[in-house]
Structure formats: structure tokens, C-alpha cells
Design a protein around this motif. Structure first.
Motif, PDB file in Angstrom:
ATOM      1  N   ILE A  63      30.732  55.434  28.337  1.00  0.00           N
ATOM      2  CA  ILE A  63      29.958  55.574  29.588  1.00  0.00           C
ATOM      3  C   ILE A  63      29.950  57.051  29.990  1.00  0.00           C
ATOM      4  O   ILE A  63      30.954  57.745  29.843  1.00  0.00           O
TER       5      ILE A  63
ATOM      6  N   LYS B 164      32.285  54.182  38.797  1.00  0.00           N
ATOM      7  CA  LYS B 164      32.900  52.928  38.341  1.00  0.00           C
ATOM      8  C   LYS B 164      34.398  52.908  38.678  1.00  0.00           C
ATOM      9  O   LYS B 164      34.912  51.922  39.174  1.00  0.00           O
TER      10      LYS B 164
ATOM     11  N   GLU C 264      35.137  52.182  42.189  1.00  0.00           N
ATOM     12  CA  GLU C 264      35.017  50.737  42.440  1.00  0.00           C
ATOM     13  C   GLU C 264      36.268  49.994  41.981  1.00  0.00           C
ATOM     14  O   GLU C 264      36.749  49.082  42.654  1.00  0.00           O
TER      15      GLU C 264
ATOM     16  N   GLU D  84      39.258  47.880  32.049  1.00  0.00           N
ATOM     17  CA  GLU D  84      38.684  47.133  30.920  1.00  0.00           C
ATOM     18  C   GLU D  84      38.069  45.816  31.397  1.00  0.00           C
ATOM     19  O   GLU D  84      36.977  45.461  30.988  1.00  0.00           O
ATOM     20  N   GLU D  85      38.814  45.120  32.271  1.00  0.00           N
ATOM     21  CA  GLU D  85      38.312  43.845  32.810  1.00  0.00           C
ATOM     22  C   GLU D  85      37.017  44.038  33.587  1.00  0.00           C
ATOM     23  O   GLU D  85      36.116  43.202  33.548  1.00  0.00           O
ATOM     24  N   SER D  86      36.944  45.155  34.295  1.00  0.00           N
ATOM     25  CA  SER D  86      35.771  45.394  35.145  1.00  0.00           C
ATOM     26  C   SER D  86      34.509  45.644  34.314  1.00  0.00           C
ATOM     27  O   SER D  86      33.409  45.641  34.853  1.00  0.00           O
ATOM     28  N   LEU D  87      34.684  45.862  33.009  1.00  0.00           N
ATOM     29  CA  LEU D  87      33.511  46.078  32.153  1.00  0.00           C
ATOM     30  C   LEU D  87      32.897  44.758  31.689  1.00  0.00           C
ATOM     31  O   LEU D  87      31.896  44.749  30.987  1.00  0.00           O
ATOM     32  N   THR D  88      33.525  43.645  32.087  1.00  0.00           N
ATOM     33  CA  THR D  88      32.870  42.345  31.918  1.00  0.00           C
ATOM     34  C   THR D  88      32.109  42.098  33.214  1.00  0.00           C
ATOM     35  O   THR D  88      32.695  41.902  34.265  1.00  0.00           O
ATOM     36  N   ILE D  89      30.808  42.195  33.098  1.00  0.00           N
ATOM     37  CA  ILE D  89      29.975  42.182  34.323  1.00  0.00           C
ATOM     38  C   ILE D  89      29.255  40.852  34.481  1.00  0.00           C
ATOM     39  O   ILE D  89      28.693  40.348  33.532  1.00  0.00           O
TER      40      ILE D  89
ATOM     41  N   VAL E 284      26.336  50.416  40.169  1.00  0.00           N
ATOM     42  CA  VAL E 284      27.111  51.008  39.067  1.00  0.00           C
ATOM     43  C   VAL E 284      27.238  50.001  37.917  1.00  0.00           C
ATOM     44  O   VAL E 284      26.991  50.333  36.753  1.00  0.00           O
TER      45      VAL E 284
ATOM     46  N   LYS F 181      26.526  49.333  27.968  1.00  0.00           N
ATOM     47  CA  LYS F 181      27.887  49.864  27.821  1.00  0.00           C
ATOM     48  C   LYS F 181      28.965  48.888  28.301  1.00  0.00           C
ATOM     49  O   LYS F 181      30.156  49.200  28.231  1.00  0.00           O
TER      50      LYS F 181
ATOM     51  N   LYS G 260      31.388  45.518  28.345  1.00  0.00           N
ATOM     52  CA  LYS G 260      32.139  44.824  27.275  1.00  0.00           C
ATOM     53  C   LYS G 260      31.556  43.435  27.032  1.00  0.00           C
ATOM     54  O   LYS G 260      31.503  42.956  25.921  1.00  0.00           O
ATOM     55  N   ALA G 261      31.219  42.783  28.149  1.00  0.00           N
ATOM     56  CA  ALA G 261      30.702  41.416  28.068  1.00  0.00           C
ATOM     57  C   ALA G 261      29.863  41.126  29.304  1.00  0.00           C
ATOM     58  O   ALA G 261      29.934  41.848  30.297  1.00  0.00           O
TER      59      ALA G 261
ATOM     60  N   ARG H 223      28.825  38.001  31.975  1.00  0.00           N
ATOM     61  CA  ARG H 223      29.133  36.636  32.435  1.00  0.00           C
ATOM     62  C   ARG H 223      27.852  35.804  32.496  1.00  0.00           C
ATOM     63  O   ARG H 223      26.786  36.336  32.804  1.00  0.00           O
TER      64      ARG H 223
ATOM     65  N   THR I 161      26.316  36.125  35.855  1.00  0.00           N
ATOM     66  CA  THR I 161      25.518  37.345  36.041  1.00  0.00           C
ATOM     67  C   THR I 161      24.125  37.160  35.435  1.00  0.00           C
ATOM     68  O   THR I 161      23.110  37.482  36.058  1.00  0.00           O
TER      69      THR I 161
END
Lengths: 176, 72
Positions: free
Chosen positions: A85, A93, A96, A171-176, B30, B39, B41-42, B44, B47
Motif C-alpha cells: 500500500i 489506514k 484507523e 493485518e486483520e484490518s486488511l480484511t475488508i 481508506v 491491496k 488481504k481478503a 468479506r 462487504t
């Protein structure tokens, strides 16, 4: 005044009261000897250092002092990770992520891409500072340096826990 | 990554800005930017569901598989 600030003031008051009572007792029992004067001056210096660290810990301006190699009182833990990123987006990010974590946002510098977050003091720790610095590797990749530093004394593995926890949250926050 | 996120294409088709979508789906700008750039990771299902609902489209309109990149 926040609950955590009240707890901190209570701990400091108790500590200082105890220390001053001990100093008074030493002087009363054996008078002003060289050794007593040395013990008392060291004790006051250490307490002063603690108070100054607690006062200035939230400002990025004092980062160089907290992380200085000369500041051997403090434990530090560094973790460097790379991300795909861009650093502008990462900066927002990470702010946040701090908001959603147990850390409290303290200060940031958008020009240098630096953030400092803190943990609250309690009866087991004076709290730790988490410094985050983002550097661009190229247009699409960035390097994030997480540095956790104690405010006073040995970290008892808290620094490692902080950096691990924060990295996991990120890392967890990159699962959106 | 061989999964391409076509969120920007769908936003352009719907003439919607990222900020407006963020408000509709209750996800920060963001996070949507990270998603848009592929970018994250996954993603949901919740989402995906919210985005499809807001943009009135199918998951396939947003996500696309391409094996060209994976061959590089």
C-alpha cells in the motif's frame, strides 16, 4: 480528567510520598552523610526523569530522546514490515487501526509519515509508546517500522507484545 | 494478484464517488481505497453484499479473475 490520568496521579503520589518519607527517615536516623546525599540525589533524579518522560511521551518531538541509544533506562522493540500500500494511504489506514485498538493516538506528523500512540499506565507498567514510521520503497510499496518503547524501566516483554499485537491488528484490518 | 477489483469501473458507470459509496456501505474511504487498488488481504461477503446493493450490480461486476498476471 480521564480515569487513566487519575490512576497515574494516584500511583505517582503514592510513589513520591513513600520515597520522600524514606529520604526523611534516612536523614533523621543517620544525618547528612555523603552516602545519604548520594542516595537522595539519585532518587530525586530518577523520579524527575520519570516525571519528564511521562510529561513528554506523547509528543513526537521527543522521539529521538525516547529512542536514543543513550537512554539505556528504556526497553525497545523494533519490527519492520513491508506493505504494497502506498505510504499516504498507509498513514490514514494506521490511524484507523490505532482508533480501533487499545492504543491511544498521541501525535502524528503527516510530512514525515510518523505516528505515536501510547498505552495507558496501570499498576504494572508506566505505559509504552508505539512509534510508527512509514517510508516509501517505490511508488507501490512501503516499509513500516513499529517501535515500542517503555517509558521507564525494563519492558517485561510488553514491547514485543505491543508490536506483535499492533501488527496483527493491522493485518486483520486488511480484511475488508 | 490474479483477482482484479473493478470497483473504480463500477463507480464510474454509476457516476458515484468513493466517498458517497463509503457513506452508503458504512466502510471508511481508506478501506475502500485499499480495496479498489486490490491491496486488501481478503474481502468479506458482507462487504461484497453491501457494495453490490449500493451499486446495484453483481459480484462478478466488481471482481474478475485474470490468469495473465499470475503468469508473470
Amino acid at each position: 480528567m480521564k480515569k487513566n490520568q487519575l490512576i497515574l496521579i494516584a500511583i505517582l503520589t503514592l510513589l513520591f510520598a513513600f520515597n520522600f518519607y524514606e529520604m526523611y527517615r534516612i536523614v533523621k536516623e543517620s544525618g547528612w552523610t555523603f552516602l545519604n546525599a548520594l542516595i537522595i540525589s539519585v532518587s530525586i533524579s530518577v523520579q524527575l526523569l520519570l516525571v519528564l518522560s511521562l510529561m513528554f511521551r506523547r509528543k513526537l518531538y521527543f522521539k529521538s530522546w525516547i529512542l536514543s541509544k543513550l537512554n539505556f533506562f528504556l526497553g525497545k522493540e523494533v519490527r519492520i514490515v513491508q506493505s504494497e500500500i502506498s505510504k499516504d494511504l498507509l498513514f490514514e489506514k494506521l490511524l484507523e487501526v490505532i482508533e480501533e485498538s487499545d492504543f491511544e493516538f498521541a501525535d502524528s506528523n503527516k510530512d514525515n509519515f510518523e505516528i505515536v500512540a501510547t498505552t495507558f499506565p496501570n499498576f504494572f507498567t508506566w505505559g509504552e509508546n508505539m512509534y510508527i514510521e512509514i517510508k516509501a520503497i517505490d511508488n507501490n510499496r512501503s516499509e513500516i517500522t513499529f517501535t515500542s518503547a517503555t517509558i521507564f524501566g525494563y519492558s517485561w516483554n510488553r514491547n514485543k507484545k505491543n508490536t506483535d499485537k499492533f501488527f496483527e491488528l493491522f493485518e486483520e484490518s486488511l480484511t475488508i | 494478484m490474479s483477482i482484479i477489483v473493478n470497483l473504480d469501473v463500477m463507480l464510474a458507470k454509476r457516476k458515484m464517488q468513493l466517498k458517497d459509496l463509503a457513506e452508503l456501505v458504512d466502510i471508511s474511504v481508506v478501506n475502500l481505497s485499499i480495496l479498489k487498488q486490490g491491496k486488501g488481504k481478503a474481502m468479506r461477503f458482507s462487504t461484497l453484499d453491501a457494495i453490490c446493493k449500493a451499486l446495484n450490480c453483481q459480484p462478478g461486476d466488481i471482481l474478475e479473475y485474470s490468469n495473465e498476471e499470475s503468469n508473470n
